[in-house]
Design a protein around this motif. Sequence first.
Motif, mmCIF file in Angstrom:
data_model
loop_
_atom_site.group_PDB
_atom_site.id
_atom_site.type_symbol
_atom_site.label_atom_id
_atom_site.label_comp_id
_atom_site.label_asym_id
_atom_site.label_seq_id
_atom_site.Cartn_x
_atom_site.Cartn_y
_atom_site.Cartn_z
ATOM 1 N N ASP A 1 1.132 -1.238 0.157
ATOM 2 C CA ASP A 1 -0.047 0.281 0.486
ATOM 3 C C ASP A 1 1.216 0.964 -0.097
ATOM 4 O O ASP A 1 1.993 1.222 0.292
ATOM 5 C CB ASP A 1 -0.874 -0.117 1.382
ATOM 6 N N ARG B 1 0.909 -3.783 12.143
ATOM 7 C CA ARG B 1 0.446 -2.510 11.277
ATOM 8 C C ARG B 1 0.558 -0.892 11.562
ATOM 9 O O ARG B 1 -0.468 -0.942 13.060
ATOM 10 C CB ARG B 1 -0.806 -3.120 10.884
ATOM 11 N N ARG C 1 -1.937 5.083 9.482
ATOM 12 C CA ARG C 1 -1.881 5.815 8.218
ATOM 13 C C ARG C 1 -1.024 6.656 8.022
ATOM 14 O O ARG C 1 -1.181 7.976 9.702
ATOM 15 C CB ARG C 1 -3.577 5.915 7.420
ATOM 16 N N GLN D 1 1.136 2.372 5.732
ATOM 17 C CA GLN D 1 1.078 1.762 6.933
ATOM 18 C C GLN D 1 1.531 -0.149 6.874
ATOM 19 O O GLN D 1 1.453 -0.991 8.058
ATOM 20 C CB GLN D 1 -0.987 0.832 6.757
ATOM 21 N N ASP E 1 0.256 3.980 1.776
ATOM 22 C CA ASP E 1 0.317 4.708 2.859
ATOM 23 C C ASP E 1 1.159 4.793 3.767
ATOM 24 O O ASP E 1 1.013 5.022 4.858
ATOM 25 C CB ASP E 1 -1.721 4.834 3.254
HETATM 26 MG MG MG Z 1 -4.025 2.167 4.876
#
Ligand code: MG
Length: 319
Positions: free
Chosen positions: A96, A199, A202, A100, A98
């Motif tokens: 991803d 995780r 963001r 994360q 962002d």
């Molecule tokens: Mg995300």
Amino acid sequence: MNADIRHSIVIPVYNEEAVIDQSYRRLKKVMDSTKESYEMIFVNDGSCDHTTAMIKGFREQDDAVKLITFSRNFGHQIAITAGMDYALGAAVIVIDADLQDPPELILEMIAKWKEGFDVVYAKRTKRKGETFFKKQTARLFYRILKASSDLEIPTDSGDFRLLDRRVCEELKRLPEKTRYVRGLVSWVGFRQTAVEYERDGRLAGETKYPLKKMIKLSLDGLTSFSFQPIKIASYAGGVLICWGSISLAGMLLLKLSTAAIIAGWNLVIAMQLVLTGILLTMMGIIGEYIGRIYDEARDRPLYIVSECYGMKKEEIKCK
Ligand code: MG
Ligand code: UDP
């Protein structure tokens, strides 16, 4: 396949101007540290902010950066699929934009791949910076999917994963339009393993997965990999037949053995509501499957590319 490129990083992006610069820098640092060749494929899923211009800016100084822009927003899963279609590397890594998913974990994934694994997926042991509702619904969804599907789809892992070239080639052969990529990867098989991580939240910007998209992804996952929802109809039907027969027998017995008057209109209305509710729900579930069959039958391309830079397959505009 281009033997020169060892790793392809596929990054789906949708209106990520707030994070894209930092993502690019962190990813580049990690990939440079491998001392192996790589390409970074940004799949721009119809962004309408400055994301496209920023990626073009990266490209001016960095040949490893490649860009595919869709003609509109086709969705995260389709963006990943397109990235895989264009990737040339011996290993394809989906991440991803962002942050994360920590780019540093890619090094661990590559190490596992070199040990001989064909799929290395990242499993979330903790999710930070997400709402209680999102965490709980995601948790519940992964468990429902696991319980209702015959396929072993790992729980608590998203699309952050490394795929060997041959897995990627097999995925490209799957023609379905409803793409729940993590399920398809499990379906393909080969040697799979996990690396665990916490995780992060963001880095900046808002989630591009509002509730509506989350529900669609969950329904895509369930309908693609399980027939259990549709089977609920037969189970519910069986239960209702038993329930109705017992009630009828009871009433008949009462009528024959006592002088009681059964004023049952309210019971009838209540039962009517329950039954209509069940019927409508079942029609809805069947509709979800039929809608997807219709999607397959129409056979529209999965996506349309409006521009792409740095690709060998620049002439291919859609799949
Ligand atoms: Mg995300
Ligand atoms: N994304 C995309 N198309 C969409 C929605 C999201 O390409 O329609 C991208 C987004 O830019 C990000 C990734 O998919 O790189 C995951 O989205 P997001 O972080 O918003 O989802 P969340 O982590 O909140 O579930």
